[in-house]
Enzyme design. Structure first.
Site, short mmCIF file in Angstrom:
data_model
loop_
_atom_site.label_atom_id
_atom_site.label_comp_id
_atom_site.label_asym_id
_atom_site.label_seq_id
_atom_site.Cartn_x
_atom_site.Cartn_y
_atom_site.Cartn_z
N ARG A 115 0.79 -1.23 0.00
CA ARG A 115 0.00 0.00 0.00
C ARG A 115 0.82 1.28 0.00
O ARG A 115 1.91 1.33 0.58
CB ARG A 115 -0.91 0.01 1.23
N HIS A 140 -0.90 -2.58 -4.56
CA HIS A 140 -0.36 -3.49 -5.58
C HIS A 140 -0.30 -2.90 -6.99
O HIS A 140 -0.63 -3.56 -7.98
CB HIS A 140 -1.18 -4.78 -5.60
N HIS A 214 2.93 -13.01 -5.47
CA HIS A 214 1.72 -13.16 -4.66
C HIS A 214 1.09 -14.55 -4.71
O HIS A 214 -0.14 -14.68 -4.73
CB HIS A 214 0.70 -12.09 -5.08
N ASP A 287 -1.93 -9.92 8.29
CA ASP A 287 -1.77 -9.21 7.01
C ASP A 287 -0.83 -8.04 7.30
O ASP A 287 -1.21 -6.88 7.18
CB ASP A 287 -3.14 -8.74 6.49
N GLU A 353 4.96 -12.49 0.95
CA GLU A 353 5.31 -11.53 -0.09
C GLU A 353 6.56 -10.78 0.37
O GLU A 353 6.48 -9.89 1.21
CB GLU A 353 4.15 -10.56 -0.31
C1 GLA Z 1 -2.06 -8.31 0.02
C2 GLA Z 1 -2.64 -7.39 1.00
C3 GLA Z 1 -3.93 -7.92 1.52
C4 GLA Z 1 -4.88 -8.23 0.40
C5 GLA Z 1 -4.20 -9.17 -0.56
C6 GLA Z 1 -5.08 -9.41 -1.76
O1 GLA Z 1 -1.48 -9.38 0.59
O2 GLA Z 1 -1.76 -7.11 2.05
O3 GLA Z 1 -4.53 -6.99 2.37
O4 GLA Z 1 -5.24 -7.06 -0.27
O5 GLA Z 1 -3.01 -8.63 -0.99
O6 GLA Z 1 -6.37 -9.80 -1.41
#
Ligand code: GLA
Length: 392
Positions: A115, A140, A214, A287, A353
């Site tokens: 982000r 992304h 991803h 996350d 990631e």
């Molecule tokens: C990344 C983001 C998550 C989500 C995924 C896709 O990993 O950090 O919050 O948006 O991509 O669903």
């Protein structure tokens, strides 16, 4: 005769174990069988043809990668009984990927993985505006990131080498980012059961860049159920807490000690995921970005290890990057029917990631993601698979 390195019986047992390991790893495929194969995989809405490449290593491990999004469509890895299991989530056809706009299954992510707050950043006094495609924030790479473009592919077949080189030139201003950016992503399947990803990029204007991959892994097999039983180790003493459910880091590097974010000892994903914890609430689970312990090493270092106790399958992740986003498929909600008609429910896959930290262009305290003309961006990440107990 007594061996100076250990008691003879112990030594013999070790030798035997080692020979069994070697036998398990014996080459089973011929050079011809491991040549990279290519087949048409459909076309995008504007009629651009998409190809699917199949890479096979000497042990039979197989990776299928398509030119749309550089997506790893399948990754079949050997298990303890020498069978092959596809361990990544995705779709059977290109159509599935084209219609889908959410999970980024298996894709190359860019220009900026993760982000950027409010879709804005400044560079050399100029403010750049990007799409807000994740609530108030940019995620992304925007509306048409590197996951949604068709890459030019060049297969590289050599003795024991199987690589797929993907190239894409992103024009100055594309998705709001400055600079003509020339990107090469090379996928290599090694005989050590590794999927290695080498990224390289150059620009003709100062810009920001954060490339990642991803794939959603389920070591028991794509669609086999949730990943809550997978044990995860992350080589990080700190993580970057987020401010709220928008998932933008506050800028703090916080110790994991005493929190559910502590994976310095292998822990089942599900052990603490439902605890009352502000960070887990913000992320709807894991996350977040972990700050990898690096100690000044330049090459790829161990970022994480995942083990599925049911199958004994292990995945290790090595990277040159300073961070890793550990995402537990929190937004999968059962509305996606993937490969083989399997419904993907919440937490049916996990992503690791490898990346620079989220929102780095707005966070002066984070390692820089600026790329300038004359510099070369490089990133290497290795996903290594095995099916035996790994001691730490
Ligand atoms: C990344 C983001 C998550 C989500 C995924 C896709 O990993 O950090 O919050 O948006 O991509 O669903």
């Amino acid at each position: 005769m007594r061996n100076i390195h250990g008691r003879p019986a112990q030594r013999a047992a070790m030798l035997m174990a080692f020979s069994i390991l070697l036998l398990c790893g014996t080459t089973i495929m011929t050079e011809a069988q491991t040549r990279i194969k290519k087949r048409p995989f459909g076309q995008t809405a504007d009629g651009t043809p998409v190809e699917l490449y199949t890479l096979t290593n000497a042990r039979g491990m197989e990776a299928q990668i398509m030119t749309y999004g550089g997506i790893v469509v399948s990754l079949k890895v050997p298990d303890r009984n020498r069978g092959l299991t596809d361990v990544v989530l995705g779709y059977d056809t290109l159509d599935g990927y084209l219609k889908d706009n959410g999970p980024y299954f298996g894709a190359i992510i860019g220009r900026y993985g993760n982000r950027i707050a409010k879709g804005k950043f400044s560079l050399n006094g100029v403010e750049y505006t990007l799409a807000k495609n994740n609530g108030e924030n940019h995620l992304h790479g925007g509306l048409k990131g590197f996951d949604k473009v068709v890459w030019k592919a060049t297969p590289v077949n050599g003795r024991g080498i199987r690589s797929l080189r993907l190239n894409y030139t992103s024009k100055d201003g594309e998705e709001g980012y400055p600079g003509n950016l020339s990107v090469t992503v090379t996928y290599t399947l090694t005989d050590n059961n590794e999927l290695r990803i080498d990224y390289a990029a150059t620009t003709d204007k100062d810009t920001v860049l954060n490339l990642t991959h991803h794939s959603y892994f389920n070591l028991a097999g794509a669609g086999a159920g949730d990943i809550l039983g997978h044990e995860v180790y992350i080589n990080a003493d700190r993580f970057t807490p987020v401010a709220d459910s928008g998932a933008i880091p506050t800028g703090e590097l916080r110790s994991v000690t005493g929190t559910p974010m502590d994976f310095t000892k292998p822990t089942a994903v599900g052990a603490r995921i439902n605890q009352t914890d502000e960070q887990l609430t913000f992320g709807r689970g894991y996350d977040h970005n972990w700050v990898l312990n690096k100690k000044g090493v330049r090459g790829p270092t161990l970022a994480a290890r995942v083990r599925d106790p049911k199958t004994g399958r292990v995945m290790e992740v090595y990277t040159t990057e300073p961070g890793v986003q550990f995402y537990t498929g929190n937004f999968l909600d059962g509305t996606i029917t993937g490969k083989g008609g399997m419904v993907y429910n919440q937490r049916y896959g996990l992503c690791l990631e490898t990346q620079h930290f989220p929102d780095s262009p707005n966070q002066p305290g984070f390692p820089s993601t600026v790329l300038k003309p004359g510099q070369k961006y490089t990133q290497t990440t290795i996903y290594r698979f095995s099916a035996r107990q790994v001691q730490r």
